[in-house]
Design a protein around this motif. Structure first.
Motif, PDB file in Angstrom:
ATOM      1  N   ALA A   3       0.830  -1.207   0.000  1.00  0.00           N
ATOM      2  CA  ALA A   3       0.000   0.000   0.000  1.00  0.00           C
ATOM      3  C   ALA A   3       0.865   1.257   0.000  1.00  0.00           C
ATOM      4  N   ARG A   4       1.919   1.250   0.795  1.00  0.00           N
ATOM      5  CA  ARG A   4       2.820   2.404   0.819  1.00  0.00           C
ATOM      6  C   ARG A   4       3.516   2.589  -0.521  1.00  0.00           C
ATOM      7  N   GLY A   5       3.945   1.476  -1.113  1.00  0.00           N
ATOM      8  CA  GLY A   5       4.589   1.561  -2.422  1.00  0.00           C
ATOM      9  C   GLY A   5       3.639   2.103  -3.479  1.00  0.00           C
ATOM     10  N   ALA A   6       2.384   1.619  -3.450  1.00  0.00           N
ATOM     11  CA  ALA A   6       1.394   2.094  -4.413  1.00  0.00           C
ATOM     12  C   ALA A   6       1.096   3.572  -4.205  1.00  0.00           C
ATOM     13  N   ALA A   7       1.085   3.997  -2.944  1.00  0.00           N
ATOM     14  CA  ALA A   7       0.837   5.408  -2.662  1.00  0.00           C
ATOM     15  C   ALA A   7       1.963   6.282  -3.220  1.00  0.00           C
ATOM     16  N   GLY A   8       3.195   5.826  -3.080  1.00  0.00           N
ATOM     17  CA  GLY A   8       4.323   6.580  -3.626  1.00  0.00           C
ATOM     18  C   GLY A   8       4.257   6.697  -5.134  1.00  0.00           C
ATOM     19  N   VAL A   9       3.919   5.581  -5.799  1.00  0.00           N
ATOM     20  CA  VAL A   9       3.785   5.610  -7.249  1.00  0.00           C
ATOM     21  C   VAL A   9       2.652   6.543  -7.669  1.00  0.00           C
ATOM     22  N   ALA A  10       1.536   6.505  -6.933  1.00  0.00           N
ATOM     23  CA  ALA A  10       0.393   7.357  -7.262  1.00  0.00           C
ATOM     24  C   ALA A  10       0.740   8.833  -7.126  1.00  0.00           C
ATOM     25  N   VAL A  11       1.484   9.180  -6.085  1.00  0.00           N
ATOM     26  CA  VAL A  11       1.895  10.580  -5.894  1.00  0.00           C
ATOM     27  C   VAL A  11       2.781  11.036  -7.053  1.00  0.00           C
ATOM     28  N   LEU A  12       3.750  10.195  -7.429  1.00  0.00           N
ATOM     29  CA  LEU A  12       4.633  10.539  -8.540  1.00  0.00           C
ATOM     30  C   LEU A  12       3.853  10.663  -9.841  1.00  0.00           C
TER      31      LEU A  12
END
Length: 269
Positions: free
Chosen positions: A18-27
């Protein structure tokens, strides 16, 4: 009242994802906003949705997939040869101090030389394609595997080796039965690090060499075409996704194969 405190628990696997997906989404959203707002010229930074659409479109391009196959072939061959060379050499240097001392100066001289600096020389001597890429990948990948193998041998329990020697096992048998097993998790970590290095070098060699085939060549050629930034970024997305998949597979395989090592480390901590 007890003085003992419960050690903090790490994130669960879904939490990490979830944290990884959130980082990708922000980028993704930041890139999309910059591209749509015109803050950055679209010829330099197309919107993320456009780059993603092009990356998906390339999945159906047979010529592009052929380039990806060339890069993965160089990656696999170079990594396999590096493992075949570096693991036995690491076992030799890590278990025979006299040999280690004799070649240490040569190793320390060669190790800092970046592989990319050898591309022009390799191109002149070896030509293009796999003939050039594979030796450069082997050169770069040998170092992490070699030194992790040596570090793993230093971590072997001396009592276990002495026990086998007391039962009449010779040095080679002790090396295979105890030292190699104990060093295996370190070797696996070296292989995983080298897998990333191999992919970076395969793509980078293709970009810098200026000839041949491969994913890097696709990126290099796209950079010379007007409005080719979208293809450059789409190719870069492919390289990043391939690297992520490789690392994920190797991490999962490492965790499954060396659960006993993880249990030992957890117990020690």
């Amino acid at each position: 009242m007890s003085d003992k405190t419960t050690p903090p628990r790490g994130l669960s696997r879904p939490g990490k994802w979830a944290r990884g997906a959130a980082g990708v989404a922000v980028l993704f959203l930041a890139s999309e906003a910059l591209g749509r707002a015109g803050i950055v010229d679209r010829s330099f930074l197309p919107p993320a949705s456009s780059v993603t659409a092009r990356a998906i479109e390339l999945f159906g391009d047979s010529d592009f997939l052929s380039n990806v196959r060339v890069t993965l072939t160089a990656w696999a061959l170079g990594l396999a040869i590096a493992v075949a060379i570096a693991v036995p050499l690491g076992l030799l240097l890590g278990s025979v101090p006299a040999v280690n001392t004799a070649v240490r100066a040569i190793v320390e001289f060669l190790r800092p030389i970046p592989s990319v600096a050898l591309i022009p020389l390799a191109g002149l001597i070896l030509g293009s394609g796999l003939n050039m890429e594979v030796p450069l990948i082997v050169y770069a990948c040998c170092w992490p595997i070699l030194f992790n193998t040596m570090y793993g041998l230093h971590d072997v329990d001396p009592l276990a080796k002495e026990t086998l020697r007391s039962f009449g096992f010779n040095r080679l048998q002790v090396l295979i039965r105890v030292s190699l097993r104990s060093a295996a998790p370190f070797i696996a970590t070296g292989v995983r690090l080298s897998a990333s290095v191999a992919l970076i070098l395969a793509v980078g060699t293709e970009i810098l060499s200026g000839f041949g085939d491969g994913l890097g060549m696709f990126i290099a050629q796209a950079g010379t075409v007007p409005e080719g930034t979208r293809d450059v970024l789409a190719g870069t997305v492919w390289a990043g996704c391939i690297g992520l998949i490789i690392d994920t597979v190797l991490v999962q395989a490492e965790n499954r194969a060396f659960r006993w090592h993880l249990a030992q480390r957890s117990g020690a901590s």
